[in-house]
Structures are given as C-alpha cells and as structure tokens.
Design an enzyme around this catalytic site. Structure first.
Site, PDB file in Angstrom:
ATOM      1  N   ARG B 118      28.587 -66.856 -25.060  1.00 43.01           N
ATOM      2  CA  ARG B 118      28.446 -68.322 -25.009  1.00 43.01           C
ATOM      3  C   ARG B 118      27.114 -69.008 -24.710  1.00 43.01           C
ATOM      4  O   ARG B 118      27.071 -70.247 -24.255  1.00 43.01           O
ATOM      5  CB  ARG B 118      29.593 -68.791 -23.789  1.00 43.01           C
ATOM      6  CG  ARG B 118      30.871 -68.085 -24.535  1.00 43.01           C
ATOM      7  CD  ARG B 118      32.089 -69.054 -23.622  1.00 43.01           C
ATOM      8  NE  ARG B 118      33.300 -68.315 -23.860  1.00 43.01           N
ATOM      9  CZ  ARG B 118      33.800 -67.493 -22.941  1.00 43.01           C
ATOM     10  NH1 ARG B 118      32.918 -67.060 -21.875  1.00 43.01           N
ATOM     11  NH2 ARG B 118      34.899 -66.786 -23.236  1.00 43.01           N
ATOM     12  N   LYS B 140      19.425 -77.255 -34.960  1.00 42.62           N
ATOM     13  CA  LYS B 140      20.771 -76.973 -35.971  1.00 42.62           C
ATOM     14  C   LYS B 140      20.736 -75.255 -36.376  1.00 42.62           C
ATOM     15  O   LYS B 140      19.295 -74.641 -36.584  1.00 42.62           O
ATOM     16  CB  LYS B 140      20.349 -77.588 -37.413  1.00 42.62           C
ATOM     17  CG  LYS B 140      20.962 -79.129 -37.456  1.00 42.62           C
ATOM     18  CD  LYS B 140      21.231 -79.727 -38.640  1.00 42.62           C
ATOM     19  CE  LYS B 140      21.538 -81.206 -38.499  1.00 42.62           C
ATOM     20  NZ  LYS B 140      21.772 -81.465 -40.034  1.00 42.62           N
ATOM     21  N   GLU B 182       9.938 -80.325 -47.517  1.00 44.39           N
ATOM     22  CA  GLU B 182      10.416 -81.177 -46.248  1.00 44.39           C
ATOM     23  C   GLU B 182       9.452 -82.070 -45.812  1.00 44.39           C
ATOM     24  O   GLU B 182       9.615 -83.143 -45.338  1.00 44.39           O
ATOM     25  CB  GLU B 182      10.916 -80.108 -45.225  1.00 44.39           C
ATOM     26  CG  GLU B 182      11.948 -79.128 -45.717  1.00 44.39           C
ATOM     27  CD  GLU B 182      13.273 -79.815 -45.729  1.00 44.39           C
ATOM     28  OE1 GLU B 182      13.557 -80.843 -45.250  1.00 44.39           O
ATOM     29  OE2 GLU B 182      14.339 -79.110 -46.103  1.00 44.39           O
ATOM     30  N   LYS B 224      10.158 -85.757 -37.112  1.00 45.77           N
ATOM     31  CA  LYS B 224      11.656 -84.993 -36.750  1.00 45.77           C
ATOM     32  C   LYS B 224      11.898 -85.168 -35.354  1.00 45.77           C
ATOM     33  O   LYS B 224      13.089 -85.309 -35.172  1.00 45.77           O
ATOM     34  CB  LYS B 224      11.364 -83.542 -37.255  1.00 45.77           C
ATOM     35  CG  LYS B 224      12.686 -82.602 -36.935  1.00 45.77           C
ATOM     36  CD  LYS B 224      13.314 -82.370 -38.051  1.00 45.77           C
ATOM     37  CE  LYS B 224      14.716 -81.608 -37.732  1.00 45.77           C
ATOM     38  NZ  LYS B 224      15.098 -80.387 -38.374  1.00 45.77           N
ATOM     39  N   GLU B 234      23.671 -85.875 -35.025  1.00 41.56           N
ATOM     40  CA  GLU B 234      23.816 -86.527 -36.185  1.00 41.56           C
ATOM     41  C   GLU B 234      24.906 -87.301 -36.507  1.00 41.56           C
ATOM     42  O   GLU B 234      25.763 -86.914 -37.176  1.00 41.56           O
ATOM     43  CB  GLU B 234      23.809 -85.163 -37.121  1.00 41.56           C
ATOM     44  CG  GLU B 234      23.669 -85.813 -38.605  1.00 41.56           C
ATOM     45  CD  GLU B 234      23.286 -84.745 -39.552  1.00 41.56           C
ATOM     46  OE1 GLU B 234      22.486 -83.870 -39.365  1.00 41.56           O
ATOM     47  OE2 GLU B 234      23.845 -84.567 -40.620  1.00 41.56           O
ATOM     48  N   ARG B 238      20.277 -89.334 -37.861  1.00 43.66           N
ATOM     49  CA  ARG B 238      19.609 -87.969 -38.113  1.00 43.66           C
ATOM     50  C   ARG B 238      20.031 -87.590 -39.408  1.00 43.66           C
ATOM     51  O   ARG B 238      19.415 -86.685 -40.318  1.00 43.66           O
ATOM     52  CB  ARG B 238      20.085 -87.111 -36.881  1.00 43.66           C
ATOM     53  CG  ARG B 238      19.461 -85.510 -37.258  1.00 43.66           C
ATOM     54  CD  ARG B 238      19.978 -84.650 -36.173  1.00 43.66           C
ATOM     55  NE  ARG B 238      19.259 -83.312 -36.618  1.00 43.66           N
ATOM     56  CZ  ARG B 238      19.116 -82.464 -35.580  1.00 43.66           C
ATOM     57  NH1 ARG B 238      19.563 -82.380 -34.501  1.00 43.66           N
ATOM     58  NH2 ARG B 238      18.666 -81.138 -36.274  1.00 43.66           N
ATOM     59  N   ASN B 242      18.576 -85.650 -44.145  1.00 41.15           N
ATOM     60  CA  ASN B 242      19.163 -84.606 -45.150  1.00 41.15           C
ATOM     61  C   ASN B 242      18.982 -85.398 -46.786  1.00 41.15           C
ATOM     62  O   ASN B 242      19.614 -85.085 -47.499  1.00 41.15           O
ATOM     63  CB  ASN B 242      20.878 -84.867 -44.931  1.00 41.15           C
ATOM     64  CG  ASN B 242      21.184 -84.096 -43.719  1.00 41.15           C
ATOM     65  OD1 ASN B 242      20.574 -82.976 -43.206  1.00 41.15           O
ATOM     66  ND2 ASN B 242      22.259 -84.616 -42.883  1.00 41.15           N
ATOM     67  N   HIS B 245      19.421 -83.168 -49.606  1.00 44.99           N
ATOM     68  CA  HIS B 245      20.260 -82.136 -49.286  1.00 44.99           C
ATOM     69  C   HIS B 245      21.814 -81.803 -49.862  1.00 44.99           C
ATOM     70  O   HIS B 245      22.256 -80.516 -50.250  1.00 44.99           O
ATOM     71  CB  HIS B 245      20.388 -81.818 -47.597  1.00 44.99           C
ATOM     72  CG  HIS B 245      18.838 -81.244 -46.936  1.00 44.99           C
ATOM     73  ND1 HIS B 245      17.665 -82.284 -47.161  1.00 44.99           N
ATOM     74  CD2 HIS B 245      18.785 -80.173 -46.115  1.00 44.99           C
ATOM     75  CE1 HIS B 245      16.805 -81.455 -46.715  1.00 44.99           C
ATOM     76  NE2 HIS B 245      17.454 -80.386 -46.197  1.00 44.99           N
ATOM     77  N   HIS B 249      22.044 -78.564 -51.707  1.00 45.54           N
ATOM     78  CA  HIS B 249      22.957 -77.549 -51.111  1.00 45.54           C
ATOM     79  C   HIS B 249      23.835 -77.215 -52.297  1.00 45.54           C
ATOM     80  O   HIS B 249      24.109 -76.175 -52.692  1.00 45.54           O
ATOM     81  CB  HIS B 249      23.829 -78.234 -50.094  1.00 45.54           C
ATOM     82  CG  HIS B 249      23.019 -78.147 -48.585  1.00 45.54           C
ATOM     83  ND1 HIS B 249      23.660 -78.380 -47.437  1.00 45.54           N
ATOM     84  CD2 HIS B 249      21.660 -77.652 -48.401  1.00 45.54           C
ATOM     85  CE1 HIS B 249      22.915 -78.322 -46.566  1.00 45.54           C
ATOM     86  NE2 HIS B 249      21.449 -77.855 -47.095  1.00 45.54           N
ATOM     87  N   HIS B 262      15.023 -72.894 -50.570  1.00 42.94           N
ATOM     88  CA  HIS B 262      15.602 -74.065 -50.268  1.00 42.94           C
ATOM     89  C   HIS B 262      14.611 -75.228 -50.286  1.00 42.94           C
ATOM     90  O   HIS B 262      15.315 -76.218 -50.935  1.00 42.94           O
ATOM     91  CB  HIS B 262      15.742 -74.025 -48.381  1.00 42.94           C
ATOM     92  CG  HIS B 262      16.507 -75.017 -47.757  1.00 42.94           C
ATOM     93  ND1 HIS B 262      17.502 -75.711 -48.158  1.00 42.94           N
ATOM     94  CD2 HIS B 262      15.838 -75.988 -47.066  1.00 42.94           C
ATOM     95  CE1 HIS B 262      17.723 -76.782 -47.317  1.00 42.94           C
ATOM     96  NE2 HIS B 262      16.477 -76.891 -46.732  1.00 42.94           N
TER      97      HIS B 262
END
Lengths: 361, 361
Positions: B118, B140, B182, B224, B234, B238, B242, B245, B249, B262
């Site tokens: 955890r 992330k 990026e 960032k 987010e 935030r 993306n 993205h 994606h 990517h």
C-alpha cells in the site's frame, strides 16, 4: 438507522448502520455522483442481494461484475477482470464502483476503484459481519500475492459505507463466527468494557439477536473509525488493529488462501499474541484464559494448525508488512484492553509461543 | 545543478537538474529513508547506468529488477514481476524504489511503489528526454490495458526527481525527438515565449547542445511543476497537459503499444488538436502552420497513421480517460500559448479533422 462519521478531512465519509437499508430507494443513490455505476459482487452474494441493489439504481443502468467467491480469488488476475469489464463497458472516471459482498469483494473492488483511471469513487456495501465491522471501514484495499497477504494495494477511502444488518440473516454460521474474531479484537486492543459486554452477550450474538448484533457492529465501527481518524495511513496507532494479524496472515498464507477463513486465522493469532504477552509478563494467566474462553465460545480456533511447523511459521512471518528494516514488529497486549506495537520481542519467547500454541499435527 | 521545488504540501519534493548528477555519491542516498533500496530499470538502460547508481548505494545492497524495454511491456503482468522480486527479496514497507529509465519504467516502478504494501517511498531517475520533461514529474503512475493506455494506475508522488542531463548522450535520435514533443507542448498550452524560443533554438536541441537542452528541460519542468502544484489530481487545469493525448492515445492503442513512440503519437495528436482548434475559429491558419512547422522540424509526425480509419479513431477515443459522463472532452488551443478543455466540440468538426489529418493509407 445510525450514522457514524469517519473524520478524515476532505476524505470524510459516513458509515450508515441499520436494518433494511438496502430496501431504501435513496440510500445508495444519494452517494453516487456521476451518471454511471458498476456493482462488483460475487456468485454467492449476487443471487441474494444484487436485484435489490440494482432495483434502486435502474436509471443508471448499472454494470454488474460477478466474481467467484473466496479468498483464493483475491488476486491480481481476478482484479484484472474488473478492469476488463469497466473498460469493455467504457466506464469513465466519474463511474462509481459499488462493492457488494464480504471483505474479499470490498478489498478488490476498492483497489479496482483506487486504480481504475487512477481513481474513481466507490461505496462499500458489506454483507458479512467481518467486512461490516472491519474491512469496509478505513480504506485499506488490495489483493494477495502468493508470497504474502494484502501485499499489493492502496489506501483509498470510500464515499460511504452502508451496512444493512439484515444481510447477516443469510450469513453461514462459520462466517458469522469469523466476523466475531474482529469484534472481539476491539475489546482486546482498546475497549475493555466492550470485552466484558461480549462475555455477557456472546450467546445472543451467536443466536443472531438483531439488537445485540446492531450494538456490536456499531461499537466495533466506532472503535475502528476513531483509530483510523487518528492515523489513516498506519504510521502509528492504527497498527494496533493488526492484533493477531501477523500470526494470522502466516496461517492463511501457509495453508493456502481460503483454507481457513480470515477471522479464524485472526482468532488463533490473537490467542497466540495473548500467550506471547503473558510470557513477556504483561498479561496475567487469568486474562489469557478469559481471552481464550471468549474466542472458543465464539466457535473459533485458539491454536495454529498443526501442519505448520514453528520454523515454517517464522519464515512466513518474515514477509509480513509489519516487518520494518528486518525486525519483526508484533502487536501484543500490555493489558486486556490495551495493545502495544513492539519490535523487541525476544526470539525465545516467540518460539515458545509457536511451539506451544499449535494443534497436534 | 538547479533545483526546482514541486510544492504539494506534505508531498512536496525537489526536482534536481544538472550534468553529472548520477556521479555524485550523495545525490541518491540523501533521499533514501529506510535501509533497503530496489532499483527498477530495463535491459537497455541497465548496461549504461545501473553500475553507476548501484555504486553509490553499495551499503544498502540494492535489489535490481531488470525489465524488458518497450511500451508493450507496460502491463499488469510485467508489473507483477516487480512485486515478485520485492517479495522474494523480502523487501519491507520502508524499502525505497528507484525508477531508473524512461517513462515506461517510471510509470511502472512508480505504480509498483504506490501499490507495494500500500505504498513505499520512491525516487525518479529519468534517463530519456520525454521522462525528464514530463512523466517523471507530477506523480502519475500506471500501466496500460489492451483496451486503453494508462487505464490502471495511481497518483503517487516521488520523494525526489533526479535528472542527469548527461544521460541524453546515449539516447537514440528517435527518442530525443519523442521527448521534444512534450517540450513543444508546454509552449503551446501556456508558455508562448518558450514556443518562440524553441523556434529559434530547435536545431541546437537536435544537435544536443548541452546548454540548450538543460534550459529546455528546466523550463519544461517549471511549467509542469506549476500546473501540478495548482491541480495535483487533475480536476481542472492539469488536464491541459493532455494536449494531443486523446488523439495520441488512440494512435498508440490502435496501432498496438510500441509501434509509435509516445512522443510521436502526441506530436501527431497536437497537430490534430491545432487543426481542430482552427476549424473552431480559435487558431489562425498561420498559427497552425507555425505549430506544424516546429513539430516537423523536430522530426516528428503531424498526421495520424493512415491505417487507422476515422471511424476506428472515434471508437478508440471513446474510452479515453478524458471522456466524462459519455461526453468527449478535448484539450484544444484557444490561442497559441493558451489551452482550454472543452466537451462541446461539434462532431462534424472533429470528423473533418480525423478525415483530413491522416497519412495516405
């Protein structure tokens, strides 16, 4: 209905406890924020309560994910079935996951909610005594690994816990007893009055007297909520909730998940912790006898299985999460009603407990 | 060395940027709290930098977990290898996980750290431009699912990010270009001055001029860090990170992970977002031309692969995390240097972009 608050700042949530809560139309819906719902349950619970829960959520067209029943299915592979279902149904990050079932379902659905798209809301609807008094409250979620129990998971709080005490009517006796282990635990670690109440009222609980059960659930949840509010991520006092768990997890991992129920393993573990506490001069023999007697009366084991040798037991304990920097940390009892966490237990006393507190092989 | 703070209250951490940081004996060790360390890296990075990192941690006898290299290995199954290794070595919850590699390693090691028992501490040591300017900062973490990228994961902040700009010396050209996607993104969404700087200095970056690279990394990380500090999980601004993205994606998932890098998919995605922004009357044609030109100069694609039909593209976009309550949310450009998140993009314009912004099949 009674409602207990679990106070965790912006992560606070209510624990609703009462008879017939699943029959109330708004009970679940008022905690759903987005427009979609996924109910995660298992093959045993689904025929009993899924229709009832689905009924009140009709407009949200709930996705249903039905998993096999048992601790042996609390794995990363079965967890992935939840992700498969959520993704196939194109559930987005405002989907609310509802865990309908016992501790295994709550832990897995909770971890799925924690991890799906990095976190979606979830609601705990525990249907076993064990999950009602323990695992559904406090945000511990996760799955087992062949090398250790609950080794993969997250601290992730639900939006609400909804405990319908009527669900205990369908609970097998063995599961009821398993839940009583965690109930007794609260008496042992911080609530000696409750321990005494349990000595007086255990037969009522075994006979499923609704008032006695409701009282025991409420008092257990109150104890749990107080401890979690004080130490959400287990950097201190929350560790005392693990009384019997280092021994108990060794039993569960050693026998294979599902052989003993969680509460059964914890019961034997608590008896072992009490024995060890006596050897360290903390508990009196009369107190360990009272503890053992109450656990036995709850139809729970007070000895480790004979098939696990003390050497194997030590090996299994060494991978427990309570191990820090190579030292074995144990929750023991300073008094009946007061737990301590110690990493200074002499090995000789631990070995004496392991040798004496087991069934004949 | 320069150090940027990422201000997240009790989860704050430093981002160290400089040449030769991995050669400094205390750089890593000062961020390790417990007595054990596990280094997660891959088969490509290990021969280059593992010995250097291990050297400074000798007394801690680091566990080494070496994974295969590539986005196609960013799966729950490969993640489980990290758990296997940690458990077999009996790593406890004070073990610090060090991610040594690019974005895939950082995302997977970070999610492993978030989930192991955890949550255990972790440190990001990104060795690719893309991970240095983006994925190592902000917490992330996660893995892909066959039905969607980064669908399973956690927000989990590292204790520190250590960016040794010398690691870029061994980076293949294609990976360098992927990282530039990026970098360009920050100019597009919130830093028009930086966009202009990139137009002037792109050739220096492609030629790996150390000063230019250090400047671009620092400015990207500062952008960032500001956005993440304002909106860690987010729920608002935030999401503008993306840009490109949702399109990107879809490309990565549609082609199979690892086919396009990517940054390549994000580059095409940003060009598509710019085109759509122009169709909505927000960007001028001269601005989309400037954007496309800079992306092309960085040796990155500005069109979606021809093998993905617009219909398939729409289908793939529908499972993106940016979809909320069934509506498609897109990050678009109101101006060059200002992003907005909208769920009100007319379908016709989106389809026009999908139809026009693809390579010949």
């Amino acid at each position: 209905m009674k409602t207990l608050p679990l106070d965790l700042g912006e992560r606070s949530y209510p624990i609703h406890i009462g008879s017939g809560l699943l029959g109330q139309a708004d009970m679940l819906k008022k905690h759903v924020t987005g427009s979609r719902v996924a109910i995660v349950t298992n093959e045993t619970v689904a025929p009993l309560y899924l229709a009832k829960v689905r009924g009140h959520l009709g407009a949200l067209q709930p996705l249903e994910v039905i998993l096999p029943d048992g601790e042996q299915y609390k794995t990363l592979e079965v967890l992935n079935r939840i992700f498969d279902a959520l993704l196939t149904a194109r559930c987005d990050r405002r989907t609310t996951v509802i865990a309908l079932g016992g501790g295994v379902i709550g832990d897995m659905a909770g971890f799925a909610a924690a991890s799906y798209q990095r976190g979606v809301p979830f609601i705990q609807v525990p249907t076993t005594l064990l999950s009602q008094v323990d695992s559904s409250v406090g945000g511990k979620t996760g799955v087992n690994h062949p090398l250790g129990k609950n080794m993969i998971g997250a601290f992730y709080q639900p939006r609400a816990v909804i405990i319908d005490t009527d669900t205990l009517n369908t609970l097998p006796d063995r599961e009821l007893a398993s839940g009583l282990a965690e109930v007794i635990k609260y008496g042992l670690i911080r609530d000696p009055e409750f321990f005494a109440w349990l000595e007086t009222n255990l037969d009522k609980l075994l006979a499923r007297d609704p008032e006695a059960l409701a009282y025991a659930i409420h008092r257990s949840c109150r104890n749990k909520a107080e401890v979690v509010a004080a130490d959400e991520r287990e950097s201190g006092v929350r560790a005392t909730l693990n009384l019997g768990h280092t021994f108990g997890h060794a039993i569960e991992t050693g026998l294979g998940y599902g052989a003993w129920l969680h509460g059964e393993a914890i019961a034997a573990g608590m008896a072992m912790a009490a024995d060890l506490s006596r050897r360290l001069g903390w508990l009196k023999a009369a107190e360990t006898a009272r503890i053992e007697k109450l656990i036995r009366r709850a139809r729970l084991p007070v000895r480790a299985p004979g098939s696990l040798s003390p050497a194997r037991f030590l090996e299994l304990m060494a991978v427990d999460k309570k191990v820090l920097d190579g030292r074995l940390r144990l929750v023991l009892l300073k008094h009946l009603g007061e737990a301590v966490v110690t990493d200074e237990c002499p090995r000789a006393e631990l070995e004496a407990t392991l040798a004496s507190m087991r069934e004949a092989a």
